[in-house]
Design an enzyme around this catalytic site. Structure first.
Site, PDB file in Angstrom:
ATOM      1  N   VAL A 137      12.231 -51.959  17.164  1.00 59.84           N
ATOM      2  CA  VAL A 137      11.537 -51.543  15.944  1.00 59.84           C
ATOM      3  C   VAL A 137      11.486 -52.758  15.017  1.00 59.84           C
ATOM      4  CG1 VAL A 137      11.527 -49.993  13.952  1.00 59.84           C
ATOM      5  CG2 VAL A 137      12.346 -49.154  16.179  1.00 59.84           C
TER       6      VAL A 137
ATOM      7  N   ASN B 170      19.683 -56.814  15.981  1.00 62.97           N
ATOM      8  CA  ASN B 170      18.906 -57.385  17.083  1.00 62.97           C
ATOM      9  C   ASN B 170      17.704 -58.102  16.468  1.00 62.97           C
ATOM     10  OD1 ASN B 170      20.591 -56.219  19.074  1.00 62.97           O
ATOM     11  ND2 ASN B 170      19.516 -54.267  18.873  1.00 62.97           N
TER      12      ASN B 170
ATOM     13  N   HIS C 258      22.579 -52.058  12.571  1.00 66.39           N
ATOM     14  CA  HIS C 258      23.248 -50.968  13.277  1.00 66.39           C
ATOM     15  C   HIS C 258      24.710 -50.943  12.826  1.00 66.39           C
ATOM     16  CE1 HIS C 258      20.178 -50.417  16.590  1.00 66.39           C
ATOM     17  NE2 HIS C 258      19.882 -51.660  16.243  1.00 66.39           N
TER      18      HIS C 258
ATOM     19  N   GLN D 213      15.367 -56.100  20.206  1.00 61.84           N
ATOM     20  CA  GLN D 213      14.777 -55.405  19.062  1.00 61.84           C
ATOM     21  C   GLN D 213      13.544 -54.632  19.514  1.00 61.84           C
ATOM     22  OE1 GLN D 213      13.757 -57.885  15.673  1.00 61.84           O
ATOM     23  NE2 GLN D 213      13.236 -56.102  14.400  1.00 61.84           N
TER      24      GLN D 213
ATOM     25  N   HIS E 154      16.795 -53.837  10.480  1.00 58.62           N
ATOM     26  CA  HIS E 154      17.800 -52.774  10.322  1.00 58.62           C
ATOM     27  C   HIS E 154      19.135 -53.272  10.852  1.00 58.62           C
ATOM     28  CE1 HIS E 154      15.624 -52.353  14.109  1.00 58.62           C
ATOM     29  NE2 HIS E 154      16.753 -51.937  14.648  1.00 58.62           N
TER      30      HIS E 154
HETATM   31  P1  AMP Z   1      16.529 -52.054  17.775  1.00 55.97           P
HETATM   32  O1  AMP Z   1      16.498 -51.911  19.279  1.00 55.97           O
HETATM   33  O2  AMP Z   1      17.590 -52.957  17.281  1.00 55.97           O
HETATM   34  O3  AMP Z   1      15.157 -52.370  17.234  1.00 55.97           O
HETATM   35  O4  AMP Z   1      16.937 -50.629  17.230  1.00 55.97           O
HETATM   36  C1  AMP Z   1      16.025 -49.611  16.977  1.00 55.97           C
HETATM   37  C2  AMP Z   1      16.825 -48.353  16.897  1.00 55.97           C
HETATM   38  O5  AMP Z   1      16.034 -47.357  16.278  1.00 55.97           O
HETATM   39  C3  AMP Z   1      17.268 -47.790  18.260  1.00 55.97           C
HETATM   40  O6  AMP Z   1      18.681 -47.702  18.282  1.00 55.97           O
HETATM   41  C4  AMP Z   1      16.599 -46.435  18.319  1.00 55.97           C
HETATM   42  O7  AMP Z   1      17.400 -45.467  18.944  1.00 55.97           O
HETATM   43  C5  AMP Z   1      16.372 -46.120  16.844  1.00 55.97           C
HETATM   44  N1  AMP Z   1      15.293 -45.200  16.576  1.00 55.97           N
HETATM   45  C6  AMP Z   1      14.048 -45.204  17.113  1.00 55.97           C
HETATM   46  N2  AMP Z   1      13.312 -44.213  16.599  1.00 55.97           N
HETATM   47  C7  AMP Z   1      14.103 -43.566  15.703  1.00 55.97           C
HETATM   48  C8  AMP Z   1      13.925 -42.448  14.836  1.00 55.97           C
HETATM   49  N3  AMP Z   1      12.760 -41.773  14.788  1.00 55.97           N
HETATM   50  N4  AMP Z   1      14.950 -42.060  14.059  1.00 55.97           N
HETATM   51  C9  AMP Z   1      16.130 -42.729  14.109  1.00 55.97           C
HETATM   52  N5  AMP Z   1      16.363 -43.787  14.887  1.00 55.97           N
HETATM   53  C10 AMP Z   1      15.370 -44.202  15.682  1.00 55.97           C
END
Ligand code: AMP
Length: 118
Positions: A96, A87, A102, A94, A100
Site C-alpha cells: 500500500v 516497508n 506497522h 510494501q 504506514h
Molecule cells: P505493506 O505491505 O507494508 O504495504 O502493508 C500494508 C498492510 O495493509 C498489510 O499488512 C495489509 O494487511 C494491510 N491492509 C490492506 N488493506 C487493509 C484494510 N482495508 N484495512 C486494514 N489493513 C489493510
C-alpha cells in the site's frame, strides 16, 4: 497522488476499518490481515507514498508517528515489547503506497518474537 490511496479512503470513511486512535495528523487502525496478535497500522493523513519520499518539512510528522506508535502500544497493553516495521518500496514488501508504520506485538507471548512470526 492522482488517485486516492486505500488508506486515504479509510481516513475519509469511504471504506470501513477498526479505528483505534486518530488525531489531526494521523490515524491508527487494526491491520485487516494481522501477522501478530496485535498488529496496528499508524497512518499519516498526509499521503506520503513511502518513507523515502518524506520531505525535510515532514520531520515533525515523522516524529509524531513514532510517538503515536508508542502511545497506541501502551493503549494495547504491549508497551513492554513491540516491534515497529516500515516497508519502503515494492522490493521490501510494501503493498500500500501510503506510508504506514506497522506496530506488531505477540501479546502475552513476548518471548516468541522472531523473524518467522513477525
Ligand atoms: P505493506 O505491505 O507494508 O504495504 O502493508 C500494508 C498492510 O495493509 C498489510 O499488512 C495489509 O494487511 C494491510 N491492509 C490492506 N488493506 C487493509 C484494510 N482495508 N484495512 C486494514 N489493513 C489493510
Amino acid at each position: 497522488m492522482s488517485e486516492e490511496s486505500l488508506f486515504t479512503r479509510i481516513i475519509n470513511r469511504e471504506l470501513p476499518a477498526d479505528i483505534l486512535y486518530e488525531d489531526d495528523q494521523c490515524i491508527v487502525i487494526n491491520d485487516i490481515s494481522p501477522q501478530a496478535p496485535v498488529h496496528m497500522l499508524v497512518i499519516p493523513r498526509l499521503p506520503i507514498a513511502k518513507l523515502a519520499d518524506a520531505k525535510h518539512s515532514d520531520r515533525a510528522l515523522m516524529g509524531h508517528l513514532m510517538w503515536v506508535a508508542g502511545e497506541v502500544a501502551r493503549m494495547a497493553g504491549v508497551s513492554d515489547a513491540f516491534r515497529l516495521v516500515v516497508n519502503n518500496g515494492k522490493g521490501a514488501g510494501q503493498t500500500v503506497f501510503h506510508l504506514h508504520l506497522h506496530v506488531l506485538a505477540n501479546k502475552g507471548f513476548q518471548d516468541t518474537f522472531s523473524e518467522d512470526n513477525l
